[in-house]
Design an enzyme around this catalytic site. Structure first.
Site, PDB file in Angstrom:
ATOM      1  N   HIS A 277      -1.274  -5.388   2.239  1.00  0.00           N
ATOM      2  CA  HIS A 277      -2.638  -6.206   2.079  1.00  0.00           C
ATOM      3  C   HIS A 277      -2.275  -7.736   1.586  1.00  0.00           C
ATOM      4  O   HIS A 277      -1.488  -7.584   0.554  1.00  0.00           O
ATOM      5  CB  HIS A 277      -3.992  -5.693   1.200  1.00  0.00           C
ATOM      6  CG  HIS A 277      -4.850  -4.962   1.957  1.00  0.00           C
ATOM      7  ND1 HIS A 277      -4.988  -3.599   1.803  1.00  0.00           N
ATOM      8  CD2 HIS A 277      -5.490  -5.381   2.974  1.00  0.00           C
ATOM      9  CE1 HIS A 277      -6.010  -3.205   2.794  1.00  0.00           C
ATOM     10  NE2 HIS A 277      -6.381  -4.223   3.339  1.00  0.00           N
TER      11      HIS A 277
ATOM     12  N   ARG B 190     -17.851  -0.423   4.783  1.00  0.00           N
ATOM     13  CA  ARG B 190     -19.037  -1.093   4.178  1.00  0.00           C
ATOM     14  C   ARG B 190     -19.965  -2.053   5.139  1.00  0.00           C
ATOM     15  O   ARG B 190     -21.008  -2.372   5.029  1.00  0.00           O
ATOM     16  CB  ARG B 190     -18.574  -1.949   3.136  1.00  0.00           C
ATOM     17  CG  ARG B 190     -19.359  -2.642   1.987  1.00  0.00           C
ATOM     18  CD  ARG B 190     -18.611  -3.248   0.897  1.00  0.00           C
ATOM     19  NE  ARG B 190     -17.388  -4.142   1.475  1.00  0.00           N
ATOM     20  CZ  ARG B 190     -17.516  -5.292   1.741  1.00  0.00           C
ATOM     21  NH1 ARG B 190     -18.576  -5.877   1.993  1.00  0.00           N
ATOM     22  NH2 ARG B 190     -16.173  -5.663   2.146  1.00  0.00           N
TER      23      ARG B 190
ATOM     24  N   CYS C  93      -7.800  -1.380   8.186  1.00  0.00           N
ATOM     25  CA  CYS C  93      -6.771  -1.372   7.422  1.00  0.00           C
ATOM     26  C   CYS C  93      -6.152   0.027   7.275  1.00  0.00           C
ATOM     27  O   CYS C  93      -5.108   0.288   7.459  1.00  0.00           O
ATOM     28  CB  CYS C  93      -6.579  -2.333   6.265  1.00  0.00           C
ATOM     29  SG  CYS C  93      -6.731  -4.114   6.922  1.00  0.00           S
TER      30      CYS C  93
ATOM     31  N   GLU D 188       0.739  -1.367   0.158  1.00  0.00           N
ATOM     32  CA  GLU D 188       0.083   0.175   0.144  1.00  0.00           C
ATOM     33  C   GLU D 188       0.844   1.193  -0.062  1.00  0.00           C
ATOM     34  O   GLU D 188       1.900   1.199   0.733  1.00  0.00           O
ATOM     35  CB  GLU D 188      -0.970   0.004   1.373  1.00  0.00           C
ATOM     36  CG  GLU D 188      -2.017  -1.260   1.340  1.00  0.00           C
ATOM     37  CD  GLU D 188      -2.904  -0.975   0.022  1.00  0.00           C
ATOM     38  OE1 GLU D 188      -2.865  -0.058  -0.648  1.00  0.00           O
ATOM     39  OE2 GLU D 188      -3.573  -2.206   0.029  1.00  0.00           O
TER      40      GLU D 188
HETATM   41  N1  PCA Z   1      -8.809  -6.295   6.791  1.00  0.00           N
HETATM   42  C1  PCA Z   1      -9.703  -5.131   6.747  1.00  0.00           C
HETATM   43  C2  PCA Z   1      -9.626  -5.165   8.373  1.00  0.00           C
HETATM   44  C3  PCA Z   1      -8.787  -5.864   9.009  1.00  0.00           C
HETATM   45  C4  PCA Z   1      -8.107  -6.848   7.828  1.00  0.00           C
HETATM   46  O1  PCA Z   1      -7.481  -7.948   7.854  1.00  0.00           O
HETATM   47  C5  PCA Z   1      -9.561  -4.085   5.869  1.00  0.00           C
HETATM   48  O2  PCA Z   1      -8.829  -4.096   4.714  1.00  0.00           O
HETATM   49  O3  PCA Z   1      -9.651  -3.031   6.368  1.00  0.00           O
END
Ligand code: PCA
Length: 210
Positions: free
Chosen positions: A173, A94, A147, A84
């Site tokens: 991610h 959401r 996140c 990211e």
């Molecule tokens: N993914 C979510 C929150 C926790 C996670 O592992 C997100 O992309 O915000």
């Protein structure tokens, strides 16, 4: 010795597992020449309360005094490991978080900058990952849920001197695992492939030669 904190998130959104939690544990259990890697599991809870991901991150930083913090999260939509690049000052959910709270159209830090850029070398990390044959990309949005919130909170905390030991940080991610995709559909990746790519990307952080 360089001190690195890695974090993963607890399960959320109805899945019994979160690959980011498993990954953070696996990374912290490896031997890293030149680095001490500690880990923490963050709750999928936004805001500032003592049960929030922000509070858990603050406690883990206080305890481990890392110079580098790398947070991991799961994206059920991700086809690739996503380094990211940007965190935005926006919570727009959401689904509800694990405290049952769903927030829309609110800043994470009132009056804070609209966005922060990751201070990790995302291009070198992506390239190292792909060098191991693991598909990866540089992502321009970490979403607007927890996140993104923890990435923004981390970078803001570094900027304002709240996390004194921390020099740089960012967010990665990872795709869901095949067993999760079997339940709810969507793309997935094997944990061992994710781990191979992330391991290679970490070596660029630790080795001064990249
Ligand atoms: N993914 C979510 C929150 C926790 C996670 O592992 C997100 O992309 O915000």
């Amino acid at each position: 010795m360089m001190r690195i904190l890695v974090t993963g998130f607890e399960p959320f959104g109805g899945s019994p597992i979160n690959p980011s939690e498993i990954l953070a544990q696996a990374i912290a259990e490896e031997h890293w020449p030149g680095a001490i890697v500690s880990r923490a599991v963050l709750p999928v809870v936004g805001g500032q309360g003592k049960e929030s991901s922000r509070a858990a991150l603050g406690r883990a930083i206080e305890l481990n005094q890392p110079s580098l913090v790398v947070c991991f999260g799961e994206s059920a939509k991700a086809t690739h490991i996503a380094f990211e690049r940007v965190a935005v000052n926006l919570r727009d959910d959401r689904i509800a978080d694990n405290a049952g709270v769903q927030i829309q159209d609110q800043p994470i830090v009132a009056g804070g900058p609209d966005a922060y850029f990751s201070s990790l070398p995302v291009r070198a990390m992506r390239d190292a990952c792909e060098g191991e044959g693991v598909p990866a990309l540089i992502s321009m949005s970490a979403g607007t849920f927890i996140c993104n919130e923890i990435m923004y909170t981390l970078l803001h905390g570094i900027e304002v001197g709240e996390f004194q030991s921390v020099v740089s940080g960012g967010f990665i991610h990872v795709p869901q695992l095949p067993e999760q995709a079997a339940e709810r559909g969507g793309p997935s990746a094997e944990l061992r492939h994710i781990l191979t790519g992330v391991r290679a990307s970490f070596l660029t952080l630790i080795s001064p030669l990249g």
